[in-house]
Design an enzyme around this catalytic site. Sequence first.
Site, PDB file in Angstrom:
ATOM      1  N   SER A  25      48.563  42.385  37.152  1.00  0.00           N
ATOM      2  CA  SER A  25      50.069  42.314  36.880  1.00  0.00           C
ATOM      3  C   SER A  25      50.107  43.872  36.307  1.00  0.00           C
ATOM      4  CB  SER A  25      50.543  41.404  35.912  1.00  0.00           C
ATOM      5  OG  SER A  25      51.788  41.621  35.425  1.00  0.00           O
ATOM      6  N   HIS A  54      48.901  44.555  44.497  1.00  0.00           N
ATOM      7  CA  HIS A  54      49.762  45.182  45.271  1.00  0.00           C
ATOM      8  C   HIS A  54      48.981  45.662  46.664  1.00  0.00           C
ATOM      9  CE1 HIS A  54      51.973  45.964  41.578  1.00  0.00           C
ATOM     10  NE2 HIS A  54      52.799  45.252  42.190  1.00  0.00           N
TER      11      HIS A  54
HETATM   12  P1  AMP Z   1      55.896  43.106  41.534  1.00  0.00           P
HETATM   13  O1  AMP Z   1      55.748  44.599  41.453  1.00  0.00           O
HETATM   14  O2  AMP Z   1      55.238  42.908  40.347  1.00  0.00           O
HETATM   15  O3  AMP Z   1      57.161  43.043  41.766  1.00  0.00           O
HETATM   16  O4  AMP Z   1      54.870  42.647  42.495  1.00  0.00           O
HETATM   17  C1  AMP Z   1      54.965  43.125  44.148  1.00  0.00           C
HETATM   18  C2  AMP Z   1      54.186  42.202  44.967  1.00  0.00           C
HETATM   19  O5  AMP Z   1      52.955  42.051  44.628  1.00  0.00           O
HETATM   20  C3  AMP Z   1      54.843  40.655  44.815  1.00  0.00           C
HETATM   21  O6  AMP Z   1      54.780  39.890  45.835  1.00  0.00           O
HETATM   22  C4  AMP Z   1      53.675  40.013  43.711  1.00  0.00           C
HETATM   23  O7  AMP Z   1      53.800  38.628  44.111  1.00  0.00           O
HETATM   24  C5  AMP Z   1      52.714  40.698  44.241  1.00  0.00           C
HETATM   25  N1  AMP Z   1      51.427  40.671  43.333  1.00  0.00           N
HETATM   26  C6  AMP Z   1      51.655  41.128  42.003  1.00  0.00           C
HETATM   27  N2  AMP Z   1      50.230  40.967  41.433  1.00  0.00           N
HETATM   28  C7  AMP Z   1      49.408  40.244  42.264  1.00  0.00           C
HETATM   29  C8  AMP Z   1      48.282  39.837  42.266  1.00  0.00           C
HETATM   30  N3  AMP Z   1      47.571  39.987  41.223  1.00  0.00           N
HETATM   31  N4  AMP Z   1      47.621  39.425  43.391  1.00  0.00           N
HETATM   32  C9  AMP Z   1      48.534  39.352  44.639  1.00  0.00           C
HETATM   33  N5  AMP Z   1      49.747  39.668  44.851  1.00  0.00           N
HETATM   34  C10 AMP Z   1      50.335  40.184  43.503  1.00  0.00           C
END
Ligand code: AMP
Length: 293
Positions: free
Chosen positions: A185, A37
């Site tokens: 993640s 993030h």
């Molecule tokens: P989330 O909180 O899981 O909904 O993720 C929010 C944003 O962060 C989304 O656009 C995800 O694709 C991005 N994101 C999550 N994990 C990663 C990562 N390991 N590398 C790059 N972007 C990420």
Amino acid sequence: MEIIRTIEWMKQAAREAQADGRIVGLVPTMGALHEGHLSLVREARKRCAPVVVSIFVNPKQFGPQEDFTAYPRALEADKEKLEALGVELLFAPEAAEMYPQGFKTWVSVEGLSERLEGQSRPGHFRGVTTVVLKLLETVRPRLAYFGRKDAQQARIIRQMAADLNLDAEIVVCPIVRETDGLALSSRNAYLKPEERRAAIVLYRALDAARREIAAGERNAPRLQAVMRGVLRAEPLAATDYAEIVDADTFEPVTRVQGSTLALLAVRIGGTRLIDNMLIEPKGEDQDTFCVQL
Ligand code: AMP
């Protein structure tokens, strides 16, 4: 950093910044922030001020049997991380603010939303596109940042932005990984120690396909078999899908040509993890590929 809880207040803060001629950037997240993030936030800070980060665990993108209640929430720690990066506006609405009684409207991108993640998680993408459209319409950013970690989601959002003539430029950023290759993640927090060790199998499967491609393999079913073989050898892993698809249509391909993606969804114990690798032709030469893990 200003913490904003309502849509009206968020609209007002964003409109004021726009009226001052500032370039507003938006980074939508579900919180429990990690370096993945934060990489989006850093990227946004390069071109935008103010940067708006949204934290909203969106109930509409979780299926009835999924982990909405268990999903990690860490607002206090998140605030500190964002403050340290110089984020000016944090938008953190409650579910009732985003979806008041009587909410009835859905946005869905046909076709692209029905395969792979969409097939495994029915209704997931319409929950994502609905909330992202609401966020884009509330903030009206010049640029909005997403991770390639969720490659199908990024592709669907780009489609929605084009189809609905949204003004935001959709920026897709690379995957941030742990030193052993596991993609960061929020769900990695669910992994027990032995599952955490097993979870690197996703990276190992992608890396095995990468090596085959470097050695000249172009046959997609054979590359899929290589990935599935690596995944099968890990007793704690249960493969949901391991596919090579066209990076634009997300339809399966028979050969690696043009831009393709190797996509994985794997259950490690009770935790479902996804990962992917982008395979792109290098320059003019259509048979040499640059692989991004
Ligand atoms: P989330 O909180 O899981 O909904 O993720 C929010 C944003 O962060 C989304 O656009 C995800 O694709 C991005 N994101 C999550 N994990 C990663 C990562 N390991 N590398 C790059 N972007 C990420």
